[in-house]
Design a protein around this motif. Structure first.
Motif, PDB file in Angstrom:
ATOM      1  N   LEU A 151      -4.659  -8.552  -0.500  1.00  0.00           N
ATOM      2  CA  LEU A 151      -5.182  -8.546  -1.867  1.00  0.00           C
ATOM      3  C   LEU A 151      -5.565  -7.139  -2.331  1.00  0.00           C
ATOM      4  O   LEU A 151      -5.228  -6.754  -3.466  1.00  0.00           O
ATOM      5  CB  LEU A 151      -6.373  -9.499  -1.967  1.00  0.00           C
ATOM      6  CG  LEU A 151      -6.922  -9.716  -3.375  1.00  0.00           C
ATOM      7  CD1 LEU A 151      -5.838 -10.206  -4.322  1.00  0.00           C
ATOM      8  CD2 LEU A 151      -8.082 -10.702  -3.350  1.00  0.00           C
ATOM      9  N   PRO A 152      -6.261  -6.317  -1.503  1.00  0.00           N
ATOM     10  CA  PRO A 152      -6.519  -4.939  -1.955  1.00  0.00           C
ATOM     11  C   PRO A 152      -5.240  -4.141  -2.211  1.00  0.00           C
ATOM     12  O   PRO A 152      -5.183  -3.358  -3.168  1.00  0.00           O
ATOM     13  CB  PRO A 152      -7.337  -4.334  -0.805  1.00  0.00           C
ATOM     14  CG  PRO A 152      -7.970  -5.497  -0.139  1.00  0.00           C
ATOM     15  CD  PRO A 152      -6.980  -6.613  -0.257  1.00  0.00           C
ATOM     16  N   ALA A 153      -4.232  -4.335  -1.362  1.00  0.00           N
ATOM     17  CA  ALA A 153      -2.971  -3.613  -1.572  1.00  0.00           C
ATOM     18  C   ALA A 153      -2.280  -4.084  -2.848  1.00  0.00           C
ATOM     19  O   ALA A 153      -1.721  -3.276  -3.605  1.00  0.00           O
ATOM     20  CB  ALA A 153      -2.051  -3.815  -0.369  1.00  0.00           C
ATOM     21  N   TRP A 154      -2.318  -5.377  -3.074  1.00  0.00           N
ATOM     22  CA  TRP A 154      -1.738  -5.913  -4.307  1.00  0.00           C
ATOM     23  C   TRP A 154      -2.469  -5.359  -5.522  1.00  0.00           C
ATOM     24  O   TRP A 154      -1.854  -4.991  -6.521  1.00  0.00           O
ATOM     25  CB  TRP A 154      -1.819  -7.430  -4.251  1.00  0.00           C
ATOM     26  CG  TRP A 154      -1.400  -8.140  -5.496  1.00  0.00           C
ATOM     27  CD1 TRP A 154      -2.189  -8.844  -6.341  1.00  0.00           C
ATOM     28  CD2 TRP A 154      -0.083  -8.204  -6.050  1.00  0.00           C
ATOM     29  NE1 TRP A 154      -1.462  -9.356  -7.376  1.00  0.00           N
ATOM     30  CE2 TRP A 154      -0.158  -8.979  -7.236  1.00  0.00           C
ATOM     31  CE3 TRP A 154       1.148  -7.691  -5.669  1.00  0.00           C
ATOM     32  CZ2 TRP A 154       0.947  -9.250  -8.023  1.00  0.00           C
ATOM     33  CZ3 TRP A 154       2.250  -7.954  -6.451  1.00  0.00           C
ATOM     34  CH2 TRP A 154       2.152  -8.718  -7.611  1.00  0.00           C
ATOM     35  N   ARG A 155      -3.769  -5.283  -5.425  1.00  0.00           N
ATOM     36  CA  ARG A 155      -4.555  -4.702  -6.525  1.00  0.00           C
ATOM     37  C   ARG A 155      -4.141  -3.262  -6.784  1.00  0.00           C
ATOM     38  O   ARG A 155      -3.912  -2.865  -7.931  1.00  0.00           O
ATOM     39  CB  ARG A 155      -6.043  -4.758  -6.168  1.00  0.00           C
ATOM     40  CG  ARG A 155      -6.964  -4.062  -7.173  1.00  0.00           C
ATOM     41  CD  ARG A 155      -8.293  -3.732  -6.537  1.00  0.00           C
ATOM     42  NE  ARG A 155      -8.120  -2.862  -5.383  1.00  0.00           N
ATOM     43  CZ  ARG A 155      -9.077  -2.582  -4.503  1.00  0.00           C
ATOM     44  NH1 ARG A 155     -10.278  -3.127  -4.639  1.00  0.00           N
ATOM     45  NH2 ARG A 155      -8.847  -1.782  -3.487  1.00  0.00           N
ATOM     46  N   ASP A 156      -4.018  -2.469  -5.702  1.00  0.00           N
ATOM     47  CA  ASP A 156      -3.664  -1.055  -5.875  1.00  0.00           C
ATOM     48  C   ASP A 156      -2.292  -0.906  -6.533  1.00  0.00           C
ATOM     49  O   ASP A 156      -2.122  -0.088  -7.442  1.00  0.00           O
ATOM     50  CB  ASP A 156      -3.672  -0.356  -4.514  1.00  0.00           C
ATOM     51  CG  ASP A 156      -5.057  -0.308  -3.893  1.00  0.00           C
ATOM     52  OD1 ASP A 156      -6.038  -0.520  -4.642  1.00  0.00           O
ATOM     53  OD2 ASP A 156      -5.165  -0.080  -2.682  1.00  0.00           O
ATOM     54  N   LEU A 157      -1.319  -1.696  -6.053  1.00  0.00           N
ATOM     55  CA  LEU A 157       0.029  -1.558  -6.605  1.00  0.00           C
ATOM     56  C   LEU A 157       0.069  -1.964  -8.071  1.00  0.00           C
ATOM     57  O   LEU A 157       0.673  -1.271  -8.901  1.00  0.00           O
ATOM     58  CB  LEU A 157       1.009  -2.407  -5.791  1.00  0.00           C
ATOM     59  CG  LEU A 157       2.459  -2.356  -6.267  1.00  0.00           C
ATOM     60  CD1 LEU A 157       3.013  -0.941  -6.162  1.00  0.00           C
ATOM     61  CD2 LEU A 157       3.331  -3.316  -5.471  1.00  0.00           C
ATOM     62  N   VAL A 158      -0.550  -3.063  -8.398  1.00  0.00           N
ATOM     63  CA  VAL A 158      -0.515  -3.522  -9.788  1.00  0.00           C
ATOM     64  C   VAL A 158      -1.209  -2.524 -10.695  1.00  0.00           C
ATOM     65  O   VAL A 158      -0.717  -2.192 -11.787  1.00  0.00           O
ATOM     66  CB  VAL A 158      -1.157  -4.927  -9.901  1.00  0.00           C
ATOM     67  CG1 VAL A 158      -1.311  -5.332 -11.358  1.00  0.00           C
ATOM     68  CG2 VAL A 158      -0.313  -5.952  -9.157  1.00  0.00           C
TER      69      VAL A 158
ATOM     70  N   ARG B  74       0.824  -1.212   0.000  1.00  0.00           N
ATOM     71  CA  ARG B  74       0.000   0.000   0.000  1.00  0.00           C
ATOM     72  C   ARG B  74       0.855   1.258   0.000  1.00  0.00           C
ATOM     73  O   ARG B  74       0.548   2.230  -0.697  1.00  0.00           O
ATOM     74  CB  ARG B  74      -0.938  -0.010   1.212  1.00  0.00           C
ATOM     75  CG  ARG B  74      -2.125  -0.934   1.052  1.00  0.00           C
ATOM     76  CD  ARG B  74      -2.954  -1.067   2.287  1.00  0.00           C
ATOM     77  NE  ARG B  74      -3.431   0.202   2.788  1.00  0.00           N
ATOM     78  CZ  ARG B  74      -4.289   0.313   3.806  1.00  0.00           C
ATOM     79  NH1 ARG B  74      -4.740  -0.767   4.401  1.00  0.00           N
ATOM     80  NH2 ARG B  74      -4.691   1.491   4.216  1.00  0.00           N
ATOM     81  N   VAL B  75       1.934   1.238   0.775  1.00  0.00           N
ATOM     82  CA  VAL B  75       2.840   2.399   0.783  1.00  0.00           C
ATOM     83  C   VAL B  75       3.456   2.590  -0.597  1.00  0.00           C
ATOM     84  O   VAL B  75       3.514   3.711  -1.125  1.00  0.00           O
ATOM     85  CB  VAL B  75       3.926   2.214   1.864  1.00  0.00           C
ATOM     86  CG1 VAL B  75       4.955   3.324   1.762  1.00  0.00           C
ATOM     87  CG2 VAL B  75       3.297   2.201   3.251  1.00  0.00           C
ATOM     88  N   LEU B  76       3.918   1.510  -1.188  1.00  0.00           N
ATOM     89  CA  LEU B  76       4.514   1.605  -2.517  1.00  0.00           C
ATOM     90  C   LEU B  76       3.498   2.103  -3.537  1.00  0.00           C
ATOM     91  O   LEU B  76       3.818   2.939  -4.395  1.00  0.00           O
ATOM     92  CB  LEU B  76       5.056   0.239  -2.941  1.00  0.00           C
ATOM     93  CG  LEU B  76       6.271  -0.281  -2.154  1.00  0.00           C
ATOM     94  CD1 LEU B  76       6.586  -1.706  -2.564  1.00  0.00           C
ATOM     95  CD2 LEU B  76       7.475   0.611  -2.360  1.00  0.00           C
ATOM     96  N   ALA B  77       2.272   1.607  -3.452  1.00  0.00           N
ATOM     97  CA  ALA B  77       1.248   2.029  -4.409  1.00  0.00           C
ATOM     98  C   ALA B  77       0.974   3.521  -4.292  1.00  0.00           C
ATOM     99  O   ALA B  77       0.873   4.229  -5.307  1.00  0.00           O
ATOM    100  CB  ALA B  77      -0.031   1.228  -4.178  1.00  0.00           C
ATOM    101  N   ARG B  78       0.863   4.010  -3.063  1.00  0.00           N
ATOM    102  CA  ARG B  78       0.568   5.437  -2.889  1.00  0.00           C
ATOM    103  C   ARG B  78       1.730   6.304  -3.364  1.00  0.00           C
ATOM    104  O   ARG B  78       1.523   7.356  -3.963  1.00  0.00           O
ATOM    105  CB  ARG B  78       0.249   5.724  -1.420  1.00  0.00           C
ATOM    106  CG  ARG B  78      -1.100   5.169  -0.976  1.00  0.00           C
ATOM    107  CD  ARG B  78      -1.491   5.717   0.385  1.00  0.00           C
ATOM    108  NE  ARG B  78      -2.835   5.299   0.748  1.00  0.00           N
ATOM    109  CZ  ARG B  78      -3.098   4.235   1.493  1.00  0.00           C
ATOM    110  NH1 ARG B  78      -2.123   3.506   1.963  1.00  0.00           N
ATOM    111  NH2 ARG B  78      -4.346   3.914   1.784  1.00  0.00           N
TER     112      ARG B  78
END
Length: 1671
Positions: free
Chosen positions: A1070-1077, A1012-1016
């Motif tokens: 899974l939500p964090a993985w979705r956001d990053l991808v 999540r941090v990486l995605a943001r």
């Protein structure tokens, strides 16, 4: 010579917190590192503190890089502590790090203020003394646990002791030197320690001095008792000489300062010294191995030992020396036995055994398990040795010896000696105890009770011994003499004699009279002691049930002793509970009997409850089921409603306190001893922890909460320990009640209500919390002093109180009442901590809790306090930082120091990080305070990112760190994110769990927060990520290592087993993985390689398939996976469609959706259908795309059919998640099917459509959703229906008649967008069915005549319907006669509207600015002129699109009119053609007609206008210019459609002109004008005869086709022109006619095989066919 000043001082207090193994469990590496740093300090102990030398300050001052104020302060501190400047500075730094409570920023102000400096020096004085004491304590702890397998660091301590600390065996000598050093110390005075010595300085120093001596001696005791090292006689002589005179505690230099408060320390010091000397003497050891038996040393030591005895504590080593020498001289001439006998008698008559018992009971011994074992072994060994050398029975010592032996036998080593040596304790104590059993059970049962708790082996031997005793003793009654014969002391039974309810003496049993008053006989018969004890209990039961108000005291004592023995046995052997079931049942019966007595005996009740408590620890239900409704115990019935009108519930209506209230609140509260309350509370705790809920348990909880807890601080107590025990037990019960999930909610609510009531239990809770906040100072007192002992007990109570408070803040029902406690004052005059009283103004409760941050010795307190503050941060509606007031900075700095400490308890760090995480949302002020400046908080985070994952605490710390970082990013704390975003080590540490460790070894929650941090950050960085972030992401996305794909596979695998699926995966990972991808494929497109994208998409597709295959699908998981897959398709679709398996996988997915359409969430279905639709749209029509579309065609057809059939089945709205279908789902499925059909050849698609009743379902859905107003969905369905009408096999469901009858009335004329699709469906039907479809087409035209004509009249507003209308006319044109007969009105009006549409649309295409204004609403279509405005509006892309669609409308209208008219060739060459049978749609003139006149008939000029339009755009292609007649701006009209339109217009122009000329009713003037006008048009466009040949090889077929078309058109044009010219000779006219006819017929017949149809169709699918030969 070692320079002591070179030693680096370490904090003994901090080291104790690391190695104690009680609260903190750091890794072995951390503990080993700390021990290595402290090794020299530990080895030298008190000698490691360097005294000040002559120039110590000057040397330090030269090298110290500190401020002047700090240098001056260190000089004063050195004088105060009598410590070198170097060590003083180090001690100052240790104090700041571990003890200082103020803010770091205020330190300079403290040093500058004289008053504050004095206080500061006093605090440092106390810290220095306490730290020295803790250092010795650490050494003893290491030595004591080198052989303790239960200690977590036993192996580490053993290796450290053997290899480092005592490698050369000199640790004992060092300890002795420290003892000698302490004896030379003198109390501090202002002369020796300077003017800054605190007023309490001498008293505090003396207390710590005594404690230091005691700790060193205790360490020596442990060292010599647990290792193979033994002291030399010289060492013994040094130590024994210290006992001369007043002993260590009575030295003249300190005697003057001894106060009453020092007495416990002096006693502890004497006890340690005595036990050490006794251990060294070792009176029970083999004589040959004892160096003290050497004659030379005996002569040296005898005078010293003989001088002992002036003080009682010194009698023990005197006795040990005498016994040792008696044993050495036994049977030989050596020694002086008479002297040693006198010395032994002096010790015995001096009550040495009583003192030893006192020494064993000392808190300094009882507080350490190893010391208890060592001391018990030493004392028991001395006792056994003395019993073997002395006649202790004759000396009258058996009573005290018996008591002392029992005290020792409760430990393991003495118990083993007891059972092993018949001549020792067993031979001395056991026979006499057995002889009087069961007449007097106390000697045997007390002895057995002690042995039962020693170890399991001893406990088993106790059970075996009592199973068969050799005799039985019982008192004789008058009635017994009839069954007994007595001869002197011998007795014999003449008949069976029953002595107890369960015990009978058989006839002819012999006995011995051992007492005459009363007469007691010992019967020599094997006896089961258990039966005898059970008989005594039954005897007491009979007595109570017989009505005795005061039971026999001896019986009660016997029963009490029995129950204590049973409790000891169950404590050691809990598995033997079933063997004592009869005793348990009898105990419960007896308790019920006792409860019926008017005044139940309290001691018996306490013993009964104590035993039942021990039973309840194993089986609470066994006890509480039997005790239900016992009159003695409180009871709470189920609540009944009172006041039915108001609906209120009286929770105490069914409550009664029972007889227990009088016993506890009356008798025990008066005496100050609470055995009944303690046992009863423990019994309740067992029931509550086991989840047992009954009226008695609930009543007991209410009794303690309502009537006991609130009064605890007002009751009297026999001792401080009693008060602490009762307080801790009551709070423990309330704590477990709040934690229990099975307890009745009404009971929990009652407990909560009492705990938040400031006048009841809440006041007690508050007082404990407030008192515990100041415990650190009290704990720093010397160990085992009254203040320190009480403080250590109170820490446990404070822990319980904080835990309760934490629970209360979490209870939503308690927040209203809890607000009363936030500012309430504690109970006055009850300072629980033994410290200062509270000030008149009570601080906020949050501040009181926060002060626990300074608790270092017991990190559990700080941990609970931080958890409670976290709850405050979540629940309080006021800023938490404001509640802390002026202490905020000091608390912040203390917590940050603990966070940065490598040896801090991991749980404290976790709790602090969780507090900061919680405060990011509701307590921004607190978060900002910790971020000011940011480096103090954020720099330690990097080192905490990846702690050891081998322990659960390490993993929890890593999770807490990433949770905080995630919260800082999500809540947009720019101070933190800006500081960290350019920190390379931060990003490397953040991604290290993802890149360095195996996927199955990392906590899923850690991975989720990291992602999540990486995605943001990637999202916020957009296309310009920092170099640090890019480096970290490059590692994660390295295509060679495949890390990102490994995590993708791990996440998918973790979703497969739904039984072990955690919330961390579904809610976070899974939500964090979705956001990053999604962010990476949408924004940072270069980080993921194409193969990685495809791999991730494949994993997600596999996970989706797995979810849909499960019987119980996780809807949330399916939704997340579908969202991610849609995002991947949206941004990486081109990469995916290149893979052959991609469409097959999606096809399988659609099959699973179709099979589980009723259980799959509609939102998930929509996402899956959207992804499939996106993929299909990315493909271009080809043979490959046909195969891909066919993979989806079957399941999507069934999905359309299912959703269409289910339309309207749910009463909920289309957006309801509970519905099994929605309009949007059907719309997507229909769109997907439509796109698949567009990419499939009809022959390939028909097999999939033939077996699926999709059309009836679609028609049903159209009707349903049209009624619901879902026009967009209906439009998609109608588009699919029109496509099916074109593609699918002809059937009754798809007939034009069915479509028209079903849809005509369903779609209102006002819905022009929907109506156009209906018309298209009919168009395709008419074309396929021919005559059979005319009726349906005419029905649509008739019903919607007005809408169709209206669309043709305003094509710029309704281009779609206008195009469909024109196409409908074109489709019906071949059957014009049938149309006219069926519905003439629609025929006439639609043909007229089509004609006028050409005229109007052409005019609008010439003036695009007018169209722009019309569409933008600046001008109505019916008013004003068509001239361009003064300020030309800009032509928008939307208007350009409308203009192109209008061009298609023109083309369609031209095709329709061409189809309705005669063939030009037939018209020119056909013999006997009936000219009157064809309508003339245009007025036979070239005069322009106004587009705004609705009654004016369009003229042939309308067709020439189309040609002008083509000319204007054709010039653009040839010259790069666009003059555009009429000054129209350049627009992007499609040149291809424009060319076809021009051709059609020219053909229609020729046809209509020829028809007008050939009609007899055409006036001659009009004919002439037509001829001249047509000639002018042809000349102006350069249409003249063209001759010549073309090469026959290498010609482009496409160009040749166009050339042939133009040649044919030019041939017709020139021929017509020649025929119409008046000057053409009649013979030439005839030749032209015949030649043209022959040319047309010849080409059509002779080249039929080599001809093909070239479609010049527009987007409306209207086709004009021209014939030309191939080259």
């Amino acid at each position: 010579m070692v320079n002591i000043e070179d030693f680096e001082l370490v904090s003994g207090k901090a080291l104790w917190g690391v190695i104690c193994g009680t609260y903190v469990l750091p890794s072995d590496e951390v503990v080993g590192a700390e021990l290595q740093l402290a090794v020299e300090h530990l080895r030298h102990g008190l000698s490691a503190y360097a005294d000040p030398s002559g120039d110590h300050y000057e040397k330090w001052e030269k090298t110290a890089q500190v401020s002047k104020a700090e240098k001056a302060f260190v000089k004063k501190l050195s004088a105060l502590l009598k410590l070198s400047a170097t060590h003083s500075w180090q001690m100052f730094q240790l104090f700041l790090l571990n003890e200082y409570r103020g803010a770091e920023a205020s330190l300079s102000e403290v040093l500058a203020s004289q008053r504050d400096e004095e206080t500061f020096l006093g605090q440092l004085w106390n810290f220095y003394l306490a730290d020295r004491l803790h250092l010795i304590r650490c050494l003893r702890h290491v030595v004591a646990n080198t052989a303790n397998p239960q200690h977590p660091y036993q192996s580490l301590f053993h290796n450290f002791m053997q290899d480092v600390l005592d490698k050369d065996g000199t640790l004992g000598e060092s300890l002795v030197n420290q003892v000698m050093l302490c004896t030379k110390m003198a109390p501090p005075t202002p002369q020796s320690h300077g003017p800054h010595l605190p007023p309490h300085g001498p008293t505090t120093w003396l207390a710590h001095h005594l404690a230091e001596l005691r700790e060193v001696l205790a360490t020596l005791l442990v060292y010599y008792g647990s290792t193979s090292q033994s002291p030399t006689p010289e060492t013994f002589l040094k130590l024994v000489q210290l006992a001369q005179g007043g002993g260590l505690g009575g030295r003249p230099e300190i005697q003057e300062g001894i106060r009453e408060s020092h007495a416990p320390l002096v006693e502890a010091l004497d006890g340690a010294h005595v036990l050490l000397l006794t251990l060294i003497i070792n009176a029970d050891s083999p004589i040959s191995d004892n160096k003290l038996c050497d004659s030379a040393w005996v002569k040296k030591l005898d005078p010293t030992m003989a001088g002992l005895g002036a003080r009682t504590p010194h009698l023990a080593p005197l006795l040990a020396w005498a016994v040792l020498q008696l044993r050495a001289s036994d049977g030989g001439p050596k020694g002086n036995p008479r002297m040693y006998n006198k010395l032994a008698q002096r010790a015995v008559h001096g009550n040495v055994f009583a003192y030893l018992q006192t020494a064993l009971n000392n808190t300094s011994i009882q507080g350490d398990e190893l010391l208890v074992r060592l001391a018990s072994s030493v004392v028991y060994s001395l006792m056994c040795a003395a019993a073997g050398c002395l006649d202790l029975e004759r000396m009258g010592c058996l009573s005290v010896l018996n008591t002392l032996a029992k005290r020792c036998l409760a430990q393991d080593p003495p118990a083993q000696l007891f059972w092993a040596e018949e001549g020792g304790g067993a031979g001395l104590l056991l026979p006499q105890a057995i002889e009087v059993f069961p007449y007097d059970v106390q000697p045997l049962l007390s002895l057995m009770s002690a042995l039962a708790v020693a170890n399991t082996e001893s406990c088993q031997k106790v059970i075996e011994l009592l199973t068969e005793l050799p005799n039985l003793s019982w008192v004789l009654t008058q009635s017994d003499h009839r069954s007994i014969q007595i001869r002197g002391n011998d007795c014999i039974t003449t008949a069976p004699l029953q002595v107890l309810p369960s015990l009978t003496i058989a006839a002819d049993t012999r006995g011995t009279l051992i007492s005459t008053n009363p007469p007691v006989v010992t019967w020599h018969m094997p006896t089961n002691a258990w039966q005898a004890l059970l008989g005594v209990m039954k005897l007491l039961d009979e007595e109570v049930s017989g009505g005795a108000s005061i039971p026999d005291q001896k019986l009660m004592e016997t029963v009490s002793a029995t129950l204590r023995l049973l409790a000891s046995l169950l404590t050691t052997l809990p598995d033997h509970l079933p063997a004592f079931i009869h005793f348990i049942q009898q105990t419960i019966v007896l308790l019920r009997r006792i409860s019926q007595v008017s005044r139940p005996p309290g001691q018996l009740v306490a013993t009964l409850m104590e035993f039942l408590t021990e039973v309840s620890t194993q089986d609470p239900k066994l006890v509480w089921n039997e005790l239900e409704s016992c009159p003695l115990l409180p009871f709470l019935a189920a609540p009944h409603k009172t006041g039915a009108k108001k609906g209120k519930v009286d929770p105490f209506l069914g409550y009664r306190a029972g007889a227990l209230r009088a016993l506890v609140c009356g008798e025990e509260a008066a005496t100050g001893k609470y055995p009944i309350l303690s046992s009863y509370t423990r019994l309740l705790i067992c029931g509550v922890k086991d989840g047992f809920s009954s009226g008695s348990v609930n009543g007991g909880v209410v009794f303690v909460a309502r009537e006991v807890t609130g009064a605890l601080l007002r009751w009297c107590y026999s001792s401080q320990e009693e008060r602490d025990t009762v307080l801790n037990l009551c709070l423990a019960l309330l704590h477990h009640t709040l934690e229990a999930s099975d307890i009745d909610t009404s009971v929990r609510d009652l407990v909560v209500k009492q705990l938040v009531d400031s006048s009841s239990a809440g006041q007690t809770l508050l007082s404990v919390v407030v008192g515990g906040a100041n415990l650190e100072t009290a704990i720093n007192h010397p160990m085992h002093s009254p203040i320190s002992t009480h403080a250590h007990r109170l820490t446990r109570t404070a822990q319980m109180a904080l835990s309760i408070l934490h629970r209360l803040v979490g209870e939503d029902t308690s927040m209203d009442g809890l607000n009363q406690l936030l500012r309430a004052a504690p109970t006055p005059n009850t300072p629980l901590s033994g410290g200062r009283l509270h000030s008149s103004t009570s601080p906020h409760l949050a501040l009181t809790v926060a002060l626990y941050a300074h608790q270092r010795l017991n990190p559990r307190l700080s941990y609970l306090a931080l958890r409670t503050l976290t709850r405050f941060a979540q629940k309080l509606n006021v800023p938490l930082v404001a509640c802390l007031g002026g202490e905020a900075e000091g608390i912040r700095d203390a917590l940050l120091r603990r966070l940065d400490s490598a040896t801090e308890d991991v749980r404290v760090k976790v709790a602090l990080l969780r507090l900061l995480t919680a405060s990011t949302t509701r307590q921004q002020g607190l978060t900002n305070a910790f971020l000011t400046p940011p480096e103090k908080l954020l720099d330690p985070l990097t080192s905490l990112f990846n702690p050891s994952t081998s322990t659960s605490s390490g993993r929890e710390l890593g999770l807490a760190v990433v949770e905080l970082v995630d919260a800082l990013w999500s809540e947009k704390y720019t101070t933190a994110t800006t500081y960290l975003q350019d920190k390379s080590d931060f990003w490397q540490a953040l991604v290290q769990p993802l890149t360095k460790e195996k996927t199955n070894e990392v906590n899923n929650a850690i991975v989720g927060h990291t992602l999540r941090v990486l995605a943001r950050q990637v999202f916020s960085s957009d296309a310009k990520p920092s170099a640090c972030l890019k480096s970290a992401m490059d590692k994660l996305c390295d295509p060679v290592k495949g890390t990102i794909c490994q995590w993708s596979e791990h996440i998918v695998n973790s979703l497969e087993d739904s039984s072990h699926l955690s919330d961390d995966v579904t809610e976070l990972l899974l939500p964090a993985w979705r956001d990053l991808v999604v962010v990476m494929v949408a924004r940072a497109k270069t980080w993921l390689a194409d193969k990685q994208k495809v791999s991730i998409a494949s994993d997600i597709l596999h996970a989706l398939l797995n979810q849909l295959e499960k019987e119980s699908m996780d809807e949330k998981l399916a939704l997340l996976l579908a969202e991610l897959y849609l995002a991947l398709v949206k941004h990486c679709g081109k990469n995916l469609i290149e893979k052959e398996d991609c469409f097959k996988g999606v096809g399988k997915l659609l099959v699973k959706v179709q099979e589980a359409v009723m259980t799959t969430p509609t939102h998930s279905q929509m996402l899956i259908l959207g992804a499939a639709l996106r993929m299909v749209k990315l493909t271009e029509p080809s043979s490959q795309s046909q195969g891909q579309a066919l993979a989806l065609l079957g399941p999507v057809t069934w999905l359309v059919q299912q959703h269409g059939r289910l339309a309207g089945s749910s009463s909920s709205s289309s957006s309801s998640s509970s519905s099994c279908t929605t309009a949007a789902t059907l719309s997507l499925a229909a769109a997907l099917l439509h796109q698949c059909l567009l990419r499939c050849a009809p022959d390939a698609a028909r097999p999939f459509l033939a077996h699926t009743p999709v059309v009836p379902a679609l028609l049903h859905a159209v009707e349903t959703y049209m009624q619901c107003g879902e026009e967009e969905v209906v439009g998609e369905l109608l588009l699919l229906l029109s496509t099916l009408s074109r593609v699918a096999e002809l059937s009754d469901d798809l007939s034009t008649q069915t479509l028209s009858s079903t849809l005509t009335l369903t779609i209102p004329p006002s819905k022009t967008g929907l109506l156009s699709e209906v018309v298209w469906g009919v168009v395709w039907g008419v074309r396929r069915e021919g005559v059979g479809g005319v009726e349906g087409g005419v029905n649509v035209a008739a019903v919607h005549l007005g809408a169709l004509c209206g669309a043709l009249g305003a094509p710029h507003r309704q281009p779609a319907l206008a195009l469909a209308s024109a196409t409908l006319v074109s489709s019906l044109a071949p059957y014009a006669s049938m149309w006219i007969v069926t519905h003439p009105a629609s025929y006439s009006q639609l043909t007229a509207a089509t004609t006028r549409c050409i005229h109007i649309t052409t005019q609008l295409l010439h003036t695009p600015r007018v169209v722009e204004m019309e569409l933008s609403g600046e001008r109505s279509s019916s008013g004003g002129s068509s001239e361009a405005p003064a300020i030309a509006p800009q032509i928008t892309a939307a208007t350009t699109d409308v203009l192109n669609r209008m061009l298609q409308v023109v083309c369609a209208c031209l095709s329709a009119l061409i189809a309705l008219g005669p063939d030009l060739t037939d018209l020119l060459c056909g013999p006997g053609i009936d000219v009157g049978a064809w309508a003339l749609f245009f007025h036979p003139s070239f005069r322009p007609v106004s587009a705004h006149d609705p009654n004016a008939q369009p003229s042939l000029a309308s067709l020439t206008s189309v040609l002008d339009l083509y000319d204007s755009h054709a010039s653009k292609e040839s010259r790069g210019l666009s003059p555009c007649r009429g000054g129209a701006p350049e627009v992007g009209l499609c040149v291809q459609v424009l060319a076809v339109t021009a051709e059609k217009a020219l053909l229609l122009l020729l046809t209509q002109s020829t028809l007008a000329l050939m009609r007899p009713e055409t006036p001659p003037r009009d004919s002439l004008r037509v001829r001249h006008g047509l000639a002018d048009e042809m000349e102006s466009r350069g249409l003249s005869p063209c001759r010549g040949g073309a090469p026959e090889v290498g010609l482009c077929v496409q160009v040749l086709a166009v050339t042939a078309e133009k040649a044919l058109l030019l041939l017709l044009t020139q021929s017509t022109l020649a025929l119409m010219r008046p000057e053409t000779p009649p013979r030439d006219s005839l030749r032209v006619r015949h030649g043209l006819a022959d040319e047309m017929v010849g080409h059509h017949s002779s080249h039929a095989k080599d001809f093909r149809f070239c479609s010049l169709s527009s987007s409306t699918s209207m086709t004009v066919f021209y014939i030309f030969p191939f080259s």
